[in-house]
Scaffold this motif. Structure first.
Motif: not given
Length: 393
Positions: A94, A97, A162-168, A173, A293, A297
């Motif tokens: 982060d 930010s 926020v980082a947890r929700r964005k983690a792949s 997570k 990346k 996905s």
């Protein structure tokens, strides 16, 4: 047993426990975390102040000393919250930010709090006062240091959310979730401190539980992460793959197949020889970025399993999906190569897991397919250099 003796014994024990965690944390880190180290030092310093407070409270000859100890103690609690927030940011991706770039503004609150405690101790009694007979007394705003401490903790926890929700990755997570909730023990114990009529501090109990959780999270990360690329390592990959295989065997789904991919960089030795090993490390980091990346996905996991070798496990309905993903990887590596002095490309072997196949057999098959792909690549490269072909895999 007198409660003072019990409390002092407990506080000494906690100082020893904090010191032990501090040593273990630094022994298992490659690079030191200044916020985390400062956090350990701060909580141990507060614990020492609490011991001193218990010893001098109610002693008329130590009135002035009692005031100073409490000013330092209460200010230390606010500093503790600030350092806790910095520690969380140190563990989160982060760095760009708005909050992170302005994190040092939190020192203004620390200074203002210290000023309030000084004014309170000598004039107003807002947060606390010390009577002429040397007894500490709470003021009507005695809850301020706890609120300020948890304001910082809540900010850090929100950023972890926020980082947890964005983690792949699921392991990311889980890690961010642990960071998100580790202030809770300190918060719960501090509520107890606010309602205790004696005013005996109990923050250390909650802090120790929080730091113990954090230590466990950090240890798990070190065991399962590749330090250079931050991808899963071979140990973590094999655990994930075994779970996927067990699920596949236990709950067969004819519409979904499990594929294991093994790849390594083409010409990696040449990159190290010509540009140096630091640039070789950069090539691995850039490759990991592309894989991280693209593979998630497609619902897959990726790991660096050694040297320039990467492994992936992907569930897909058909093999064509896997080769489409490989094409995306090729295109991604070609794109990032535009900013490099060399071309990145990867040979990849694909093996499909068959029902009840031995775990190591599917990895061995992926390895065999990789070397087939490497042989084809080298033959194509040789043909290109001889002017009779091209280097497409």
């Amino acid at each position: 047993m007198d409660y003072k003796v019990l409390y002092l014994s407990t506080m000494v024990l906690f100082i020893l426990l904090f010191a032990t965690l501090f040593v273990l944390e630094n022994k298992t880190r490659i690079t030191r975390s200044t916020p985390l180290n400062s956090l350990y030092i701060c909580v141990m310093f507060i614990s020492i102040l609490d011991i001193i407070w218990v010893l001098v409270n109610g002693q008329p000859q130590y009135v002035e000393f009692n005031r100073i100890v409490n000013i330092l103690d209460l200010t230390g609690l606010v500093v503790l919250g600030y350092l806790w927030m910095l520690t969380m940011y140190d563990l989160l991706p982060d760095r760009q930010s708005w909050f992170y770039r302005r994190r040092h503004l939190g020192l203004i609150v620390v200074c203002m709090s210290a000023a309030v405690y000084v004014i309170s101790a000598y004039w107003t009694g807002w947060t606390f006062s010390v009577s002429p007979d040397g007894v500490y007394q709470r003021g009507p705003l005695h809850f301020i240091p706890t609120i300020m401490t948890f304001l910082y903790m809540i900010i850090g926890a929100c950023r972890a959310g926020v980082a947890r929700r964005k983690a792949s990755f699921s392991h990311e997570k889980s890690r961010y979730f642990a960071i998100e909730v580790f202030p809770i023990p300190a918060f719960m114990v501090s509520i107890v401190q606010l309602v205790l009529p004696t005013g005996i501090p109990t923050m250390q109990f909650g802090c120790f539980m929080g730091l113990l959780i954090l230590y466990g999270v950090n240890q798990n990360t070190r065991i399962t992460r590749d330090f250079l690329t931050n991808l899963a390592n071979r140990y973590a990959f094999e655990i994930i793959l075994k779970k996927k295989i067990d699920k596949h065997n236990r709950e067969p789904d004819g519409a979904t197949r499990l594929y294991v991919l093994e790849g390594d960089l083409n010409g990696f030795k040449k990159i190290n020889d010509v540009f140096g090993h630091p640039e070789g490390d950069n090539a691995l980091t850039v490759t990991a970025y592309v894989l991280d990346k693209i593979v998630p996905s497609h619902g897959g996991v990726v790991a660096r399993t050694g040297g320039d070798e990467f492994m992936m496990a992907v569930e897909a309905a058909e093999e064509k999906t896997i080769y489409n993903m490989i094409d995306e990887i090729d295109a991604g590596l070609e794109e990032v190569s535009r900013d490099l002095s060399y071309e990145l490309s990867m040979s990849i072997g694909v093996a499909e897991y068959e029902d009840l196949t031995e775990f190591q057999m599917v990895i061995a098959e992926a390895d065999r397919k990789l070397y087939e792909a490497k042989r084809v690549y080298k033959e194509a490269l040789a043909a290109k250099e001889a002017g009779t072909g091209d280097s497409r895999r």
